[in-house]
Design an enzyme around this catalytic site. Structure first.
Site, PDB file in Angstrom:
ATOM      1  N   GLY A   1      45.315  93.050 -71.785  1.00  0.00           N
ATOM      2  CA  GLY A   1      44.981  92.726 -73.170  1.00  0.00           C
ATOM      3  C   GLY A   1      46.122  92.952 -74.150  1.00  0.00           C
TER       4      GLY A   1
ATOM      5  N   THR B   1      50.179  88.666 -76.289  1.00  0.00           N
ATOM      6  CA  THR B   1      49.845  88.183 -77.639  1.00  0.00           C
ATOM      7  C   THR B   1      49.774  86.659 -77.708  1.00  0.00           C
ATOM      8  OG1 THR B   1      52.136  87.961 -78.405  1.00  0.00           O
ATOM      9  CG2 THR B   1      51.103  90.145 -78.639  1.00  0.00           C
TER      10      THR B   1
ATOM     11  N   TYR C   1      51.431  71.013 -66.649  1.00  0.00           N
ATOM     12  CA  TYR C   1      51.263  70.866 -68.096  1.00  0.00           C
ATOM     13  C   TYR C   1      52.602  71.080 -68.815  1.00  0.00           C
ATOM     14  CZ  TYR C   1      49.172  71.740 -72.756  1.00  0.00           C
ATOM     15  OH  TYR C   1      48.830  71.701 -74.093  1.00  0.00           O
TER      16      TYR C   1
ATOM     17  N   GLU D   1      55.793  71.215 -67.715  1.00  0.00           N
ATOM     18  CA  GLU D   1      56.858  70.249 -67.400  1.00  0.00           C
ATOM     19  C   GLU D   1      56.443  68.837 -67.804  1.00  0.00           C
ATOM     20  OE1 GLU D   1      59.696  71.231 -66.937  1.00  0.00           O
ATOM     21  OE2 GLU D   1      59.812  72.923 -65.565  1.00  0.00           O
ATOM     22  N   GLY D   2      55.138  68.550 -67.718  1.00  0.00           N
ATOM     23  CA  GLY D   2      54.649  67.240 -68.182  1.00  0.00           C
ATOM     24  C   GLY D   2      54.937  67.057 -69.666  1.00  0.00           C
TER      25      GLY D   2
HETATM   26  P1  NAD Z   1      41.053  68.628 -75.565  1.00  0.00           P
HETATM   27  O1  NAD Z   1      41.031  68.861 -74.107  1.00  0.00           O
HETATM   28  O2  NAD Z   1      39.831  68.982 -76.363  1.00  0.00           O
HETATM   29  O3  NAD Z   1      41.398  67.123 -75.907  1.00  0.00           O
HETATM   30  C1  NAD Z   1      42.154  66.286 -75.074  1.00  0.00           C
HETATM   31  C2  NAD Z   1      41.528  64.910 -75.104  1.00  0.00           C
HETATM   32  O4  NAD Z   1      42.322  64.017 -74.288  1.00  0.00           O
HETATM   33  C3  NAD Z   1      40.108  64.878 -74.510  1.00  0.00           C
HETATM   34  O5  NAD Z   1      39.265  64.127 -75.341  1.00  0.00           O
HETATM   35  C4  NAD Z   1      40.293  64.217 -73.147  1.00  0.00           C
HETATM   36  O6  NAD Z   1      39.136  63.570 -72.685  1.00  0.00           O
HETATM   37  C5  NAD Z   1      41.446  63.268 -73.452  1.00  0.00           C
HETATM   38  N1  NAD Z   1      42.196  62.871 -72.253  1.00  0.00           N
HETATM   39  C6  NAD Z   1      42.679  63.670 -71.272  1.00  0.00           C
HETATM   40  N2  NAD Z   1      43.319  62.931 -70.337  1.00  0.00           N
HETATM   41  C7  NAD Z   1      43.250  61.643 -70.756  1.00  0.00           C
HETATM   42  C8  NAD Z   1      43.712  60.416 -70.212  1.00  0.00           C
HETATM   43  N3  NAD Z   1      44.379  60.376 -69.050  1.00  0.00           N
HETATM   44  N4  NAD Z   1      43.452  59.272 -70.894  1.00  0.00           N
HETATM   45  C9  NAD Z   1      42.759  59.299 -72.061  1.00  0.00           C
HETATM   46  N5  NAD Z   1      42.296  60.430 -72.613  1.00  0.00           N
HETATM   47  C10 NAD Z   1      42.530  61.592 -71.968  1.00  0.00           C
HETATM   48  O7  NAD Z   1      42.317  69.432 -76.129  1.00  0.00           O
HETATM   49  P2  NAD Z   1      42.870  69.615 -77.614  1.00  0.00           P
HETATM   50  O8  NAD Z   1      42.936  71.071 -77.878  1.00  0.00           O
HETATM   51  O9  NAD Z   1      42.150  68.737 -78.553  1.00  0.00           O
HETATM   52  O10 NAD Z   1      44.366  69.108 -77.433  1.00  0.00           O
HETATM   53  C11 NAD Z   1      44.794  67.840 -77.878  1.00  0.00           C
HETATM   54  C12 NAD Z   1      46.289  67.702 -77.632  1.00  0.00           C
HETATM   55  O11 NAD Z   1      47.003  68.705 -78.331  1.00  0.00           O
HETATM   56  C13 NAD Z   1      46.685  67.834 -76.154  1.00  0.00           C
HETATM   57  O12 NAD Z   1      47.711  66.912 -75.868  1.00  0.00           O
HETATM   58  C14 NAD Z   1      47.210  69.238 -76.068  1.00  0.00           C
HETATM   59  O13 NAD Z   1      48.168  69.368 -75.036  1.00  0.00           O
HETATM   60  C15 NAD Z   1      47.831  69.419 -77.438  1.00  0.00           C
HETATM   61  N6  NAD Z   1      47.881  70.836 -77.787  1.00  0.00           N
HETATM   62  C16 NAD Z   1      46.758  71.492 -78.168  1.00  0.00           C
HETATM   63  C17 NAD Z   1      46.833  72.852 -78.448  1.00  0.00           C
HETATM   64  C18 NAD Z   1      45.633  73.621 -78.886  1.00  0.00           C
HETATM   65  O14 NAD Z   1      45.734  74.844 -79.010  1.00  0.00           O
HETATM   66  N7  NAD Z   1      44.500  73.045 -79.180  1.00  0.00           N
HETATM   67  C19 NAD Z   1      48.046  73.532 -78.319  1.00  0.00           C
HETATM   68  C20 NAD Z   1      49.158  72.816 -77.905  1.00  0.00           C
HETATM   69  C21 NAD Z   1      49.083  71.470 -77.653  1.00  0.00           C
END
Ligand code: NAD
Ligand code: UDP
Length: 314
Positions: A207, A210, A145, A147-148
């Site tokens: 715990g 943070t 995640y 590094e991706g």
């Molecule tokens: P989530 O898991 O609810 O949503 C991710 C969505 O992407 C899902 O609907 C999933 O089905 C879809 N998905 C996954 N792989 C896929 C693929 N190969 N092709 C098409 N669709 C695909 O997570 P989220 O919290 O809604 O996060 C959304 C984005 O925001 C992500 O990229 C996440 O890395 C980023 N992000 C979220 C947070 C957070 O706290 N919510 C923090 C940092 C970054």
């Protein structure tokens, strides 16, 4: 003016709120998702709208669309789900970024990459600002995640420099709210579900580590402001709530707000779990006029209400 907007990962937690908000603003929305962690129920209320279109597609495969803007959110965000199939996670990040950048290059669309505070790893700088390069383990269980997402940032910048693509990067810090999946595995939804069901609240580690928690409505507002900011501001920019809480404080607050009898239990801390995290949001404030407005207690009350409904607990 109505824009045609592609939201990858649009059926997920953040994506569904973004679809809803951008539809309200009179845009045409193409919601793309492979339903790995996303759910049709998150967007079913939008399906009657003639400006809303749903495409089942895996973003690791190319596709051809004509759009004005792309929010690239496709990627599982919870450690449990992104570690389940780590090779798929890194493919989603790298090939997904290449595929949306391909669309952006061909159509001249603006593309906004949902990056993450995870690119800072277990940080030595606190709070984290955008000039900090991070301390990430390149070979650990979170690396698929972290590094991706770092590779995706690199691709955003290289397509900008090499091909003139209008790419933008936001680094999202822990965000929570309604429509997180019950089995999502992230801390806020885990604790709320455990508290409402009277189960033990599972704190990993002691715990004392943070996190800073941002409510989804604030975050979505930040994403839209960044997408529509002037072309000469492309980030990366942190989006998050600087209020910092220990995981113990979060557990106690959720027990209080749910009026739960749940007990706290301690389980081993997973490898490479960052010990502290808090965004410096001065850049977002200065460039986007953005800061979060919803404090943790209020956001948790709304989120608890959502989970009570879904779990049918009165
Ligand atoms: P989530 O898991 O609810 O949503 C991710 C969505 O992407 C899902 O609907 C999933 O089905 C879809 N998905 C996954 N792989 C896929 C693929 N190969 N092709 C098409 N669709 C695909 O997570 P989220 O919290 O809604 O996060 C959304 C984005 O925001 C992500 O990229 C996440 O890395 C980023 N992000 C979220 C947070 C957070 O706290 N919510 C923090 C940092 C970054
Ligand atoms: N966590 C926890 N109990 C849980 C789920 C998570 O103590 O049931 C901890 C986790 O170890 C981490 C923090 O809460 O220290 C935030 O975890 P989350 O998975 O929500 O997001 P992260 O910021 O680690 O990606």
């Amino acid at each position: 003016m109505t824009k045609r907007i592609l939201i990858t990962g649009g059926a997920g937690f953040l994506g569904s709120h973004l679809c809803e908000r951008l539809l309200k603003d009179d845009n045409e929305i193409i919601c793309l998702d492979n339903f790995y962690t996303g759910n049709r129920d998150n967007i079913s209320h939008l399906s009657g709208n003639s400006r809303f279109e749903l495409i089942r597609h895996d973003i690791i495969n190319p596709l051809y669309l004509e759009v004005d803007q792309i929010y690239n959110l496709a990627c599982p965000a919870s450690p449990v789900h992104y570690q389940y199939n780590p090779i798929k996670t890194i493919k989603t990040n790298v090939m997904g970024a290449i595929n949306v950048l391909g669309i952006a290059k061909r159509t001249k669309a603006t593309v906004l990459q949902a990056s993450t505070s995870e690119i800072y790893g277990d940080p030595e700088v606190h709070p984290q600002n955008e000039s900090y390069w991070g301390r990430v383990n390149p070979i650990g269980i979170r690396s698929c995640y972290d590094e991706g997402k770092r590779a995706a940032e690199c691709l955003m910048m290289d397509y900008r420099r090499q091909n003139g693509v209008n790419s933008k990067i936001v680094r999202i810090f822990n965000t929570y709210g309604p429509r997180m999946a019950i089995n999502d595995g992230r801390v806020v939804s885990n604790f709320i579900v455990q508290a409402l069901q009277g189960k033990d609240i599972t704190i990993y580690g002691d715990g004392s580590h943070t996190r800073s928690f941002c409510y989804v409505d604030d975050l979505v507002d930040g994403l839209i402001r960044m997408m529509n900011s002037s072309d000469d501001f492309y980030g990366p920019v942190n989006l998050g709530n600087p209020g910092e809480f220990t995981i113990s404080e979060l557990a106690k607050l959720i027990i209080k707000l749910t009026n739960s009898n749940s007990q706290i239990v301690f389980e081993p801390l997973p490898a490479d779990d960052p010990t502290q995290r808090k965004p410096d949001i001065n850049l977002a404030l200065k460039k986007l006029g953005w800061k979060p407005n919803i404090q943790l207690e209020q956001g948790l009350i709304d989120t608890i209400k959502y989970f009570r409904n879904v779990l049918k607990i009165t």
